[in-house]
Design a protein around this motif. Structure first.
Motif, PDB file in Angstrom:
ATOM      1  N   LEU A  22      25.680  12.331  51.067  1.00  0.00           N
ATOM      2  CA  LEU A  22      25.020  12.305  49.612  1.00  0.00           C
ATOM      3  C   LEU A  22      24.724  13.592  49.799  1.00  0.00           C
ATOM      4  N   ALA A  23      25.619  13.734  48.427  1.00  0.00           N
ATOM      5  CA  ALA A  23      25.089  15.042  47.820  1.00  0.00           C
ATOM      6  C   ALA A  23      23.979  15.802  48.223  1.00  0.00           C
ATOM      7  N   TRP A  24      23.106  14.469  47.693  1.00  0.00           N
ATOM      8  CA  TRP A  24      20.941  15.284  47.942  1.00  0.00           C
ATOM      9  C   TRP A  24      20.244  14.179  47.820  1.00  0.00           C
ATOM     10  N   LYS A  25      19.111  14.089  48.998  1.00  0.00           N
ATOM     11  CA  LYS A  25      17.997  12.966  49.207  1.00  0.00           C
ATOM     12  C   LYS A  25      17.657  13.132  48.327  1.00  0.00           C
ATOM     13  N   ASP A  26      16.784  11.540  48.768  1.00  0.00           N
ATOM     14  CA  ASP A  26      15.353  10.890  47.631  1.00  0.00           C
ATOM     15  C   ASP A  26      14.698  11.083  48.628  1.00  0.00           C
ATOM     16  N   PRO A  27      13.915  12.070  48.754  1.00  0.00           N
ATOM     17  CA  PRO A  27      12.594  12.563  49.235  1.00  0.00           C
ATOM     18  C   PRO A  27      11.044  11.646  48.912  1.00  0.00           C
ATOM     19  N   THR A  28      10.214  11.435  49.987  1.00  0.00           N
ATOM     20  CA  THR A  28       8.907  10.836  48.628  1.00  0.00           C
ATOM     21  C   THR A  28       8.184  12.328  48.910  1.00  0.00           C
ATOM     22  N   PRO A  29       7.901  12.433  48.033  1.00  0.00           N
ATOM     23  CA  PRO A  29       7.062  14.460  47.610  1.00  0.00           C
ATOM     24  C   PRO A  29       5.728  14.326  48.340  1.00  0.00           C
ATOM     25  N   VAL A  60       9.588  23.799  48.698  1.00  0.00           N
ATOM     26  CA  VAL A  60      10.153  24.284  47.143  1.00  0.00           C
ATOM     27  C   VAL A  60       9.882  22.166  46.565  1.00  0.00           C
ATOM     28  N   ALA A  61       9.657  21.858  45.370  1.00  0.00           N
ATOM     29  CA  ALA A  61      10.264  20.657  45.127  1.00  0.00           C
ATOM     30  C   ALA A  61      10.524  20.784  43.478  1.00  0.00           C
ATOM     31  N   ILE A  62      11.470  19.871  43.671  1.00  0.00           N
ATOM     32  CA  ILE A  62      12.245  19.832  42.050  1.00  0.00           C
ATOM     33  C   ILE A  62      11.329  18.084  41.442  1.00  0.00           C
ATOM     34  N   ILE A  63      10.231  18.581  40.245  1.00  0.00           N
ATOM     35  CA  ILE A  63      10.159  17.068  39.955  1.00  0.00           C
ATOM     36  C   ILE A  63      11.147  16.678  37.977  1.00  0.00           C
ATOM     37  N   GLU A  64      11.347  15.682  38.396  1.00  0.00           N
ATOM     38  CA  GLU A  64      12.120  15.075  37.343  1.00  0.00           C
ATOM     39  C   GLU A  64      11.575  13.734  37.010  1.00  0.00           C
ATOM     40  N   LYS A  65      11.639  14.225  35.848  1.00  0.00           N
ATOM     41  CA  LYS A  65      11.400  12.461  35.230  1.00  0.00           C
ATOM     42  C   LYS A  65      12.062  11.392  34.902  1.00  0.00           C
ATOM     43  N   GLY A  66      13.009  12.012  35.028  1.00  0.00           N
ATOM     44  CA  GLY A  66      13.863  11.263  34.793  1.00  0.00           C
ATOM     45  C   GLY A  66      15.326  10.722  36.114  1.00  0.00           C
ATOM     46  N   TRP A  67      16.853  11.582  36.083  1.00  0.00           N
ATOM     47  CA  TRP A  67      17.834  11.877  36.930  1.00  0.00           C
ATOM     48  C   TRP A  67      18.396  12.873  36.344  1.00  0.00           C
ATOM     49  N   ILE A  68      19.165  13.298  37.831  1.00  0.00           N
ATOM     50  CA  ILE A  68      20.017  14.511  37.917  1.00  0.00           C
ATOM     51  C   ILE A  68      20.719  14.797  36.997  1.00  0.00           C
ATOM     52  N   GLN A 194      23.131  22.249  46.988  1.00  0.00           N
ATOM     53  CA  GLN A 194      23.059  23.359  47.305  1.00  0.00           C
ATOM     54  C   GLN A 194      21.363  23.527  47.670  1.00  0.00           C
ATOM     55  N   ALA A 195      21.189  23.216  46.893  1.00  0.00           N
ATOM     56  CA  ALA A 195      19.193  23.898  46.603  1.00  0.00           C
ATOM     57  C   ALA A 195      18.800  22.699  47.780  1.00  0.00           C
ATOM     58  N   ASP A 196      18.972  20.677  47.996  1.00  0.00           N
ATOM     59  CA  ASP A 196      18.712  20.644  49.002  1.00  0.00           C
ATOM     60  C   ASP A 196      18.876  20.422  50.360  1.00  0.00           C
ATOM     61  N   SER A 197      19.996  21.155  50.542  1.00  0.00           N
ATOM     62  CA  SER A 197      20.901  21.561  51.897  1.00  0.00           C
ATOM     63  C   SER A 197      20.110  22.875  52.289  1.00  0.00           C
ATOM     64  N   VAL A 200      14.747  22.070  49.071  1.00  0.00           N
ATOM     65  CA  VAL A 200      14.445  21.348  48.525  1.00  0.00           C
ATOM     66  C   VAL A 200      13.892  20.546  48.428  1.00  0.00           C
ATOM     67  N   ASP A 201      13.169  20.000  48.112  1.00  0.00           N
ATOM     68  CA  ASP A 201      13.107  18.608  47.733  1.00  0.00           C
ATOM     69  C   ASP A 201      13.413  17.712  46.655  1.00  0.00           C
ATOM     70  N   ILE A 202      14.010  17.516  45.938  1.00  0.00           N
ATOM     71  CA  ILE A 202      14.298  16.638  45.091  1.00  0.00           C
ATOM     72  C   ILE A 202      14.402  15.565  44.239  1.00  0.00           C
ATOM     73  N   ILE A 203      13.291  15.300  43.440  1.00  0.00           N
ATOM     74  CA  ILE A 203      12.147  14.194  42.763  1.00  0.00           C
ATOM     75  C   ILE A 203      12.437  13.452  41.980  1.00  0.00           C
ATOM     76  N   GLN A 204      13.390  12.744  42.156  1.00  0.00           N
ATOM     77  CA  GLN A 204      13.698  11.957  40.833  1.00  0.00           C
ATOM     78  C   GLN A 204      12.713  11.008  40.145  1.00  0.00           C
ATOM     79  N   ASN A 205      13.336  10.456  38.986  1.00  0.00           N
ATOM     80  CA  ASN A 205      11.824   9.389  38.210  1.00  0.00           C
ATOM     81  C   ASN A 205      10.156   9.899  38.541  1.00  0.00           C
ATOM     82  N   CYS A 206       9.951  10.501  38.392  1.00  0.00           N
ATOM     83  CA  CYS A 206       8.698  11.328  38.590  1.00  0.00           C
ATOM     84  C   CYS A 206       8.102  12.331  38.220  1.00  0.00           C
ATOM     85  N   GLU A 207       7.531  11.336  36.430  1.00  0.00           N
ATOM     86  CA  GLU A 207       6.906  11.822  35.388  1.00  0.00           C
ATOM     87  C   GLU A 207       5.649  13.081  36.190  1.00  0.00           C
TER      88      GLU A 207
END
Lengths: 418, 89
Positions: A22-29, A60-68, A194-197, A200-207
């Motif tokens: 996977l290009a980046w994971k789908d972690p739990t915050p 580091v976490a990225i909080i994204e309310k929608g999707w990348i 790259q950030a994920d690797s 960095v936690d990329i957290i999508q669907n999180c407002e």
């Protein structure tokens, strides 16, 4: 992380490309992060990447309310340039041009950077003088600029309207040969991967629904997926900046406006530059698929709708047809809109705030995409060092009260005075 | 296309109007000491609300009057329009 290369491409062909990571994971915050970046657009992803790469901050976490890739990083017209007159904008953008040139190698991801040159057309003597001045300012800052006369422009874009009896005859133009375009989705995906690797936690669907501020210091954020503690929080949410500012009781020199773009049906190669109309606001380039990518003015009233109305589109395309009449023969394939964080002087803000540990990145107006690497780089520096870098020192939040505005075009949100 | 009900002329299309920004912004009163913060708030700082937004429009290709429009900034729905001098509760 799996490297993208011709060897890995061949290797994975034997397993029908079913075993790519996977290009980046789908972690739990997690409960706590050193830095939380709100907004998983290009700027947020780039910020997280440079925090990890340049400053060794990986919790580091990225909080994204929608999707990348669903916001403005996937909605822009992919133009990259640094043809600014003022030092603040010119030096900042030219620093970004260097990052663009190295980006595909740096990210191990082909962002299809194509330095095809941008031409701003001039339609009067006065405009030629203004372009000469801007071109000289650019060259003083080490940015390439070429002033073209009518004949030189005609050689490069013969399909433009060079007839004598037009309302806005082409007098010449200002060209930045090193400007160009890049594949916008690839930029988002490349930074995300790259950030994920690097952790960095990329957290999508999180407002983000609120902030925890204690005694003037940020302690964490509240989100639709629970509370997250953070030592530092960076906001880079473009058109949604005011919504988060309201939760912090801040009013900002920003209004959210709607900007539309459109692409035509794909045609054979006809235009290998980016060209802008000088007597209005219209720009066009041709994508690698052959579509003419076009855009121009804001719809002109505050909007969070991400979809526009036809009167503005008609107005913009009328300018396009005045500039290049052949465009009238093309069928429109798609139109779409994005919401812009329009600052009052038309220049961005990358700064600390009055709340300790809270940082702000906004005000990108029409030009957020090209700024992606430089914005991420300087914002990461500002967050990591808790002080602005000299490249973004001019992009201060208080410049509106101190009078140090960056008057590149003197427009900002007030499109009705243009 | 937005349709705006001009309180002077009736329902007209958006093409006849020009936008004038947030109508809740008040100019600091004359002949009074004005702080820098008050000027900032008047000239630059905006709430830019998502949802109901009271804003100024000018019927520039019609009666040329300034009017107030209550509009939803996330759906573009227009609820009510007022004459410029009308106070909106």
């Amino acid at each position: 992380m799996q490297k993208y290369s011709i060897f890995n491409l061949v290797k994975n062909a034997f397993s029908n490309h079913e075993n790519w990571d996977l290009a980046w994971k789908d972690p739990t915050p997690k409960e706590q992060y050193d830095v939380v970046i709100i907004g998983g657009g290009g700027h947020g992803l780039a910020t997280a990447y440079y925090l990890a790469k340049e400053h060794n901050i990986t919790n580091v976490a990225i909080i994204e309310k929608g999707w990348i890739g669903g916001g403005n990083v996937g909605r822009n017209t992919t133009i990259i340039r640094s043809n600014y007159m003022h030092d603040e904008n010119g030096l900042f953008s030219e620093f970004g041009m260097d990052l663009w040139r190295k980006m595909s190698q740096d990210l191990n991801y082909n962002v299809m950077f194509s330095p095809r040159g941008i031409i701003n057309l001039a339609h009067s003597d006065a405009q030629m003088n203004a372009y000469a001045r801007r071109g000289n300012s650019m060259r003083l800052n080490g940015i390439d600029a070429v002033l073209l006369n009518r004949e030189q422009v005609k050689e490069i874009i013969p399909m433009a309207d060079f007839s004598e009896n037009v309302r806005f005859p082409i007098f010449g133009g200002l060209m930045q040969p090193s400007a160009g375009t890049a594949r916008h989705d690839a930029v988002a995906w490349g930074y995300a991967r790259q950030a994920d690797s690097m952790g960095v936690d990329i957290i999508q669907n999180c407002e983000v629904t609120g902030f925890d501020v204690v005694a003037g210091k940020i302690k964490g954020i509240r989100t639709s997926r629970g509370n997250i503690k953070a030592k530092k929080v960076g906001i880079c949410v473009a058109g949604s900046t005011n919504i988060l500012a309201e939760k912090l009781n801040m009013t900002l020199p920003i209004e959210t406006h709607l900007l539309q773009a459109c692409v035509s049906e794909p045609v054979k190669p006809v235009l290998d530059n980016v060209v802008t109309f000088g007597a209005g606001h219209f720009y066009v380039s041709q994508s690698d698929k052959g579509e003419m990518v076009m855009g121009g003015d804001l719809d002109g009233y505050n909007s969070y709708a991400q979809r526009g109305n036809l009167p503005t589109l008609q107005h913009v395309l009328t300018e396009g047809i005045a500039m290049m009449p052949f465009l009238s023969k093309l069928k429109m394939l798609r139109t779409w809109g994005g919401i812009m964080d329009m600052s009052m002087d038309g220049s961005p803000i990358i700064d600390k705030t009055h709340i300790e540990g809270l940082y702000l990145n906004c005000g990108w107006c029409y030009g957020g995409f090209k700024a992606t690497p430089a914005s991420g780089w300087t914002f990461a520096h500002t967050i990591a060092q808790d002080r602005v870098h000299e490249l973004n020192a001019g992009y201060s939040l208080n410049r509106f009260s101190t009078g140090n505005l960056i008057d590149e075009k003197g427009l900002g949100t007030k499109t009705w005075i243009s | 296309m937005l349709y705006i009900n001009c309180p002077h002329c009736g329902m007209r299309s958006q093409n006849e109007f020009s936008y004038g920004g947030d109508a809740s912004v008040k100019r600091p009163e004359l002949n009074k000491e004005v702080s820098d913060q008050e000027w900032d708030d008047f000239v630059y700082n905006r709430k830019s609300l998502r949802g109901k937004h009271l804003e100024l429009w000018q019927h520039i290709s019609g009666c040329r009057q300034w009017i107030k429009v209550e509009r939803d900034t996330s759906t573009h729905e227009i609820f009510r329009t007022f004459k410029a001098e009308e106070e909106v509760a």
